[in-house]
Scaffold this active site. Structure first.
Site, PDB file in Angstrom:
ATOM      1  CE1 TYR A  98      -3.324  -2.624  -0.324  1.00  0.00           C
ATOM      2  CE2 TYR A  98      -3.794  -2.452   2.014  1.00  0.00           C
ATOM      3  CZ  TYR A  98      -4.043  -3.024   0.779  1.00  0.00           C
ATOM      4  OH  TYR A  98      -5.023  -3.984   0.650  1.00  0.00           O
TER       5      TYR A  98
ATOM      6  CB  VAL B 273     -22.898   1.632  -4.532  1.00  0.00           C
ATOM      7  CG1 VAL B 273     -24.078   2.550  -4.251  1.00  0.00           C
ATOM      8  CG2 VAL B 273     -23.361   0.193  -4.676  1.00  0.00           C
ATOM      9  CG  PHE B 274     -20.976   5.561  -2.712  1.00  0.00           C
ATOM     10  CD1 PHE B 274     -22.144   6.303  -2.692  1.00  0.00           C
ATOM     11  CD2 PHE B 274     -20.819   4.552  -1.777  1.00  0.00           C
ATOM     12  CE1 PHE B 274     -23.135   6.058  -1.757  1.00  0.00           C
ATOM     13  CE2 PHE B 274     -21.802   4.287  -0.829  1.00  0.00           C
ATOM     14  CZ  PHE B 274     -22.967   5.048  -0.820  1.00  0.00           C
TER      15      PHE B 274
ATOM     16  CB  SER C  51     -14.051  -2.964  -2.774  1.00  0.00           C
ATOM     17  OG  SER C  51     -12.829  -2.332  -3.042  1.00  0.00           O
ATOM     18  N   PRO C  52     -16.225  -3.242   0.268  1.00  0.00           N
ATOM     19  CG  PRO C  52     -16.524  -2.688   2.507  1.00  0.00           C
ATOM     20  CD  PRO C  52     -15.470  -2.827   1.460  1.00  0.00           C
ATOM     21  CG  LEU C  53     -19.029   1.005   0.888  1.00  0.00           C
ATOM     22  CD1 LEU C  53     -18.763   2.486   1.146  1.00  0.00           C
ATOM     23  CD2 LEU C  53     -20.278   0.550   1.643  1.00  0.00           C
ATOM     24  N   GLY C  54     -18.559  -1.734  -3.040  1.00  0.00           N
ATOM     25  CA  GLY C  54     -18.575  -2.028  -4.471  1.00  0.00           C
ATOM     26  C   GLY C  54     -18.430  -0.777  -5.311  1.00  0.00           C
TER      27      GLY C  54
HETATM   28  N1  LIG Z   1      -7.102  -7.993  -0.402  1.00  0.00           N
HETATM   29  C1  LIG Z   1      -7.182  -7.244  -1.473  1.00  0.00           C
HETATM   30  O1  LIG Z   1      -6.840  -7.657  -2.590  1.00  0.00           O
HETATM   31  C2  LIG Z   1      -7.693  -5.836  -1.346  1.00  0.00           C
HETATM   32  C3  LIG Z   1      -7.986  -5.079  -2.504  1.00  0.00           C
HETATM   33  C4  LIG Z   1      -8.485  -3.789  -2.330  1.00  0.00           C
HETATM   34  C5  LIG Z   1      -8.702  -3.283  -1.046  1.00  0.00           C
HETATM   35  N2  LIG Z   1      -8.377  -4.043   0.054  1.00  0.00           N
HETATM   36  C6  LIG Z   1      -8.617  -3.545   1.433  1.00  0.00           C
HETATM   37  O2  LIG Z   1      -9.977  -3.221   1.549  1.00  0.00           O
HETATM   38  C7  LIG Z   1     -10.106  -1.904   2.092  1.00  0.00           C
HETATM   39  C8  LIG Z   1     -11.407  -1.297   1.675  1.00  0.00           C
HETATM   40  O3  LIG Z   1     -11.461  -1.180   0.265  1.00  0.00           O
HETATM   41  P1  LIG Z   1     -12.136   0.093  -0.366  1.00  0.00           P
HETATM   42  O4  LIG Z   1     -11.475   1.314   0.121  1.00  0.00           O
HETATM   43  O5  LIG Z   1     -12.249  -0.131  -1.835  1.00  0.00           O
HETATM   44  O6  LIG Z   1     -13.589  -0.052   0.343  1.00  0.00           O
HETATM   45  P2  LIG Z   1     -14.973   0.675   0.369  1.00  0.00           P
HETATM   46  O7  LIG Z   1     -15.315   0.825   1.811  1.00  0.00           O
HETATM   47  O8  LIG Z   1     -15.924  -0.128  -0.492  1.00  0.00           O
HETATM   48  O9  LIG Z   1     -14.796   2.068  -0.339  1.00  0.00           O
HETATM   49  C9  LIG Z   1     -14.253   3.178   0.307  1.00  0.00           C
HETATM   50  C10 LIG Z   1     -14.348   4.350  -0.621  1.00  0.00           C
HETATM   51  O10 LIG Z   1     -15.720   4.692  -0.828  1.00  0.00           O
HETATM   52  C11 LIG Z   1     -15.903   6.061  -0.488  1.00  0.00           C
HETATM   53  N3  LIG Z   1     -17.231   6.228   0.131  1.00  0.00           N
HETATM   54  C12 LIG Z   1     -17.693   5.601   1.234  1.00  0.00           C
HETATM   55  N4  LIG Z   1     -18.964   5.991   1.498  1.00  0.00           N
HETATM   56  C13 LIG Z   1     -19.276   6.895   0.555  1.00  0.00           C
HETATM   57  C14 LIG Z   1     -20.440   7.660   0.294  1.00  0.00           C
HETATM   58  N5  LIG Z   1     -21.520   7.588   1.060  1.00  0.00           N
HETATM   59  N6  LIG Z   1     -20.430   8.494  -0.766  1.00  0.00           N
HETATM   60  C15 LIG Z   1     -19.331   8.577  -1.550  1.00  0.00           C
HETATM   61  N7  LIG Z   1     -18.178   7.878  -1.346  1.00  0.00           N
HETATM   62  C16 LIG Z   1     -18.174   7.032  -0.306  1.00  0.00           C
HETATM   63  C17 LIG Z   1     -14.790   6.390   0.473  1.00  0.00           C
HETATM   64  O11 LIG Z   1     -14.508   7.773   0.433  1.00  0.00           O
HETATM   65  P3  LIG Z   1     -14.273   8.575   1.844  1.00  0.00           P
HETATM   66  O12 LIG Z   1     -12.966   8.101   2.363  1.00  0.00           O
HETATM   67  O13 LIG Z   1     -14.239   9.991   1.415  1.00  0.00           O
HETATM   68  O14 LIG Z   1     -15.422   8.219   2.726  1.00  0.00           O
HETATM   69  C18 LIG Z   1     -13.649   5.555  -0.049  1.00  0.00           C
HETATM   70  O15 LIG Z   1     -12.998   6.213  -1.123  1.00  0.00           O
HETATM   71  C19 LIG Z   1      -8.835  -1.187   1.619  1.00  0.00           C
HETATM   72  O16 LIG Z   1      -8.549  -0.085   2.426  1.00  0.00           O
HETATM   73  C20 LIG Z   1      -7.814  -2.308   1.764  1.00  0.00           C
HETATM   74  O17 LIG Z   1      -7.377  -2.370   3.112  1.00  0.00           O
HETATM   75  C21 LIG Z   1      -7.900  -5.305  -0.086  1.00  0.00           C
END
Ligand SMILES: NC(=O)c1ccc[n+]([C@@H]2O[C@H](COP(=O)([O-])OP(=O)(O)OC[C@H]3O[C@@H](n4cnc5c(N)ncnc54)[C@H](OP(=O)(O)O)[C@@H]3O)[C@@H](O)[C@H]2O)c1
Length: 277
Positions: free
Chosen positions: A36, A195-196, A190-193
């Protein structure tokens, strides 16, 4: 992943503040990977954590290894995966050094490699466990047959998968069933997929359906998306990526939402664009 160079580029002070905010809300597990921020974020978090005054025993640290990323911090010329015994051990020791800790609560192999050798992996994990450098072991983005191959040699505690309302193949292709059968805990990245992230017919359908349920459940869209994951019987732990304090607090409250059966399917239908067969 979202705190450092690949995301919000928080300062050390900002990292300390958000760690404290997480702790105050009962979020004590922090998901890292060596890569990261192009191998920079673990170190920044580690420095912030060291100065935060929080006890190591009060948090859980996850990290991952195996992806050899092309960037200034490595000599790699081609992005690839390395799961040799020596590399796994070296990578964990680097993570420990960066995070200012002497153990990881959970080490994950970041992505499956076509060249991984189960015996080499098992040997590395056994050495790391015996030395007290890792407590639990898991994988990420592994298929059932890949988990089975590794799992015959060494116990797998966790598989961290992409899973959300817009990316839910793991509940149809046997991955989550296999994990439930073997007692391997799922985490969803990426639990929010999308969607945003995307504005298309699918996300517009989802927003419309979530809009109906926001009032019924007195919840935000992000909370409903997490509640949808949490209803799956395999016991999925979402890895929440938001950097926003209010959304972090709300994410914890999502664990209190129990979607009604038909509502869970209504949200799935909105994502798929068609009813279940
Ligand atoms: N194992 C793997 O291969 C792998 C791959 C990818 C990720 N990961 C891990 O999974 C974690 C989570 O992944 P992710 O960051 O993609 O997850 P996520 O929780 O699906 O997405 C987070 C993103 O969505 C935005 N968001 C959340 N709520 C929102 C809303 N109501 N309106 C608009 N934007 C919104 C956030 O912005 P704000 O910050 O501004 O709220 C942030 O940019 C990563 O941090 C990492 O640790 C693991």
């Amino acid at each position: 992943m979202t705190w450092g160079a690949w995301g919000k580029q928080f300062s050390q002070k900002e990292m300390e503040t958000i760690i404290h905010h997480c702790m105050a809300n009962g979020i004590t597990t922090f998901d890292h990977a060596d890569i990261y921020g192009a191998y920079t974020t673990e170190k920044e978090f580690g420095t912030a954590f060291k100065d935060s005054g929080i006890n190591r025993d009060d948090i859980q640290l996850i990290s991952k290894c195996g992806i050899q990323y092309v960037c200034d911090n490595r000599t790699n010329e081609v992005k690839h995966y390395n799961y040799s015994k020596d590399y796994i051990i070296w990578s964990v020791e680097e993570s420990l050094r960066h995070l200012h800790t002497d153990y990881l609560d959970l080490l994950l192999l970041h992505r499956p490699s076509p060249l991984m050798v189960a015996e080499d992996i098992a040997e590395a994990i056994t050495i790391l466990k015996k030395a007290g450098k890792i407590r639990d072991f898991g994988v990420s983005n592994f298929t059932p047959s890949q988990m089975e191959m590794i799992g015959l040699r060494i116990d797998i505690d966790v598989n961290q998968l992409e899973f959300s309302l817009t990316s839910h193949s793991a509940m149809h292709d046997g991955t989550l069933d296999y994990m439930k059968t073997c007692g391997i805990k799922p985490m969803s990245w990426s639990p929010l997929g999308t969607v945003f992230k995307n504005d298309n017919e699918q996300t517009r359908r989802i927003h419309k359906q979530l809009g109906v349920f926001m009032e019924k459940y007195n919840a935000t869209e992000d909370q409903l998306l997490l509640a949808w994951i949490l209803k799956h019987p395999s016991g999925i732990h979402p890895v929440v990526g938001t950097t926003n304090k209010k959304r972090l607090t709300q994410a914890v409250d999502a664990t209190k939402i129990s979607l009604d059966l038909e509502d869970w399917f209504a949200v799935l239908v909105a994502s798929q664009g068609h009813k279940v067969p």
